[in-house]
Design an enzyme around this catalytic site. Structure first.
Site, PDB file in Angstrom:
ATOM      1  N   PHE A 141     -21.730 -18.422 -11.058  1.00 55.30           N
ATOM      2  CA  PHE A 141     -22.589 -19.529 -11.493  1.00 55.30           C
ATOM      3  C   PHE A 141     -21.964 -20.186 -12.705  1.00 55.30           C
ATOM      4  CE2 PHE A 141     -26.047 -21.479 -13.892  1.00 55.30           C
ATOM      5  CZ  PHE A 141     -26.612 -22.271 -12.903  1.00 55.30           C
ATOM      6  N   ASP A 226     -15.866 -18.007 -18.338  1.00 57.17           N
ATOM      7  CA  ASP A 226     -17.181 -18.600 -18.554  1.00 57.17           C
ATOM      8  C   ASP A 226     -18.031 -17.554 -19.268  1.00 57.17           C
ATOM      9  OD1 ASP A 226     -19.791 -19.444 -18.486  1.00 57.17           O
ATOM     10  OD2 ASP A 226     -19.712 -20.188 -16.429  1.00 57.17           O
ATOM     11  N   LYS A 255     -25.827 -21.113 -24.170  1.00 63.51           N
ATOM     12  CA  LYS A 255     -26.972 -20.203 -24.270  1.00 63.51           C
ATOM     13  C   LYS A 255     -27.175 -19.643 -25.691  1.00 63.51           C
ATOM     14  CE  LYS A 255     -27.996 -19.218 -19.493  1.00 63.51           C
ATOM     15  NZ  LYS A 255     -27.007 -19.312 -18.438  1.00 63.51           N
TER      16      LYS A 255
HETATM   17  C1  LIG Z   1     -26.536 -20.453 -17.681  1.00 63.05           C
HETATM   18  C2  LIG Z   1     -25.101 -20.479 -17.275  1.00 63.05           C
HETATM   19  C3  LIG Z   1     -24.408 -21.693 -17.126  1.00 63.05           C
HETATM   20  C4  LIG Z   1     -25.089 -23.037 -17.240  1.00 63.05           C
HETATM   21  O1  LIG Z   1     -25.557 -23.275 -18.509  1.00 63.05           O
HETATM   22  P1  LIG Z   1     -26.605 -24.507 -18.716  1.00 63.05           P
HETATM   23  O2  LIG Z   1     -26.820 -24.519 -20.192  1.00 63.05           O
HETATM   24  O3  LIG Z   1     -27.804 -24.165 -17.913  1.00 63.05           O
HETATM   25  O4  LIG Z   1     -25.939 -25.733 -18.220  1.00 63.05           O
HETATM   26  C5  LIG Z   1     -23.066 -21.637 -16.838  1.00 63.05           C
HETATM   27  N1  LIG Z   1     -22.424 -20.460 -16.683  1.00 63.05           N
HETATM   28  C6  LIG Z   1     -23.051 -19.280 -16.815  1.00 63.05           C
HETATM   29  C7  LIG Z   1     -22.279 -18.016 -16.665  1.00 63.05           C
HETATM   30  C8  LIG Z   1     -24.418 -19.252 -17.102  1.00 63.05           C
HETATM   31  O5  LIG Z   1     -25.054 -18.075 -17.194  1.00 63.05           O
END
Ligand SMILES: *Cc1c(COP(=O)(O)O)cnc(C)c1O
Length: 406
Positions: A141, A226, A255
């Site tokens: 994700f 990421d 986050k």
């Molecule tokens: C939450 C998340 C995202 C997306 O972040 P947003 O602030 O919702 O755009 C991307 N990568 C990972 C691993 C995430 O957990």
């Protein structure tokens, strides 16, 4: 002059909001530390942490101070001008990581969007347009923009929006042979979550990340981590790459970085950063003084030996109790994860029912998350009090007992 505010209820959501979310039946109105109160005054313990965002719980005094001081000073100037909080934050991130340069934006998706654009730009400038392929992992994700859902390994998020971004492939996670078979001199980047968060709290093997690093070097591809979910202390290290001892070329953070105030960051080296020259990329709000002032305060509290050691200790406290609950109830077979990103893997009898467990927990006064249909996820405040852990898990246990015996 005070303005009377119109009362609102959960039912209003279905009347005035785009129906892309399905929020809980109650509305939180106030938070303090790891406790939240809803409209009726009911108190809940928060192990969801705004989906791994509220790194210091609710209304942490250091963050309230940073935000209100900045709110009384300067809110926004755009990137036509730089600002002091942004420069301070960049210094802190550069000092604390492999990175030499920072780009600020407002979310995880935007941080990844910048990372993917940078990787393609670097390859384009250095090797030509042929080298543009991105390799990502199945079930990964990376956010909800069209580029990031295309890179993400969950077709349910990218199907049905017209043509996807092309030049992207997906290989099974933690499978070095699959990556080896896919990577080529056309690959510009490999993107990996050090722990797959949304799809079940699946930690990478150290050898997998080491192998990915080596393969990227052999093929002149960039390694992107990421760390939107794993970053800013979540694993007990400031970033998970430090926990694993494998250094990426580009790292994305969001986050927990803002502790509840929207901000994202892409971190990289000087050598790579230079490919995003003036005019190649940007965002109006990126590096906003309010967001950066709060993020500075988050880092000041999180990036200390005491806080990071505390996260590891709290992990053990969660894990021991959760394993006991799992064994006694037969609800889950495994408790996995690192630091305060913890997943309970549901047993066969409970597969697909993570949402039911969330709902049962909420009824007992504790907020937890799911990570896909088969995993209950805990992403609490990194400074959650031991007493709150014990009380919250006691409530969770009551929910589990009712669910499995009723
Ligand atoms: C939450 C998340 C995202 C997306 O972040 P947003 O602030 O919702 O755009 C991307 N990568 C990972 C691993 C995430 O957990």
């Amino acid at each position: 002059m005070s303005v009377e505010q119109a009362p609102v209820q959960r039912a209003d959501f279905d009347q005035v909001m785009v129906p892309n979310y399905s929020p809980a039946a109650f509305i939180p109105v106030r938070g303090e530390g790891s406790r939240v109160w809803d409209q009726s005054g009911r108190e809940l313990i928060d192990f969801a942490g705004g989906i791994a965002v509220n790194a210091l719980g609710h209304c942490h005094p250091a963050l309230v101070k940073a935000l209100t001081e900045q709110a009384n000073t300067l809110w926004h100037v755009s990137n036509v001008f730089t600002n002091e909080p942004a420069l301070r934050l960049a210094h802190k991130l550069v000092d604390a990581t492999f990175a030499e340069r920072a780009f600020f934006c407002n979310s995880g998706a935007e941080a990844n969007e910048a990372a993917f654009k940078l990787a393609r730009r670097v390859a384009h400038d250095r090797f030509g347009p042929e080298k543009h392929e991105i390799i990502a992992t199945v079930n990964s994700f990376h956010g909800r923009t069209l580029f990031t859902v295309s890179v993400g390994g969950q077709p349910k998020y990218s199907d049905g929006f017209g043509p996807k971004i092309t030049g992207i492939s997906h290989v099974p996670y933690n499978d070095l042979e699959a990556l080896k078979a896919q990577i080529s001199d056309k690959t510009c980047a490999v993107v990996i979550e050090p722990i797959q968060g949304e799809s079940g709290v699946v930690p990478a093997d150290k050898a997998y990340l080491e192998g990915a690093r080596k393969l990227c070097d052999e093929h002149n591809a960039l390694l992107i981590f990421d760390e939107v979910q794993t970053g800013v202390g979540r694993t007990g290290s400031l970033y998970a790459y430090q926990h694993y001892g494998v250094t990426p070329d580009i790292l994305t953070s969001a986050k927990s970085l803002g502790g509840g105030f929207p901000i994202g960051a892409m971190l990289t080296t000087t050598d790579l950063a230079k490919h995003l020259a003036v005019g190649t990329h940007g965002t109006t709000y990126g590096g906003n003084p309010l967001a950066c002032a709060v993020a500075c305060a988050v880092l000041d509290v999180v990036n200390t030996p005491e806080t990071l050691a505390g996260i590891k200790a709290k992990h053990e406290r969660f894990k021991a109790r959760l394993e006991k609950i799992g064994q006694q109830s037969g609800l889950f077979t495994q408790v996995r994860g690192v630091g305060l990103l913890i997943g309970c893997v549901l047993s066969d009898a409970w597969k697909g029912k993570a949402k039911d467990i969330l709902n049962a927990a909420e009824k007992e006064g504790v907020m937890v998350l799911q990570a896909g249909p088969d995993v209950v996820r805990f992403a609490p405040s990194l400074v959650v009090e031991d007493a709150d852990i014990d009380e919250g898990l006691a409530r969770f246990e009551r929910a589990v007992v009712k669910l499995t015996q009723g």
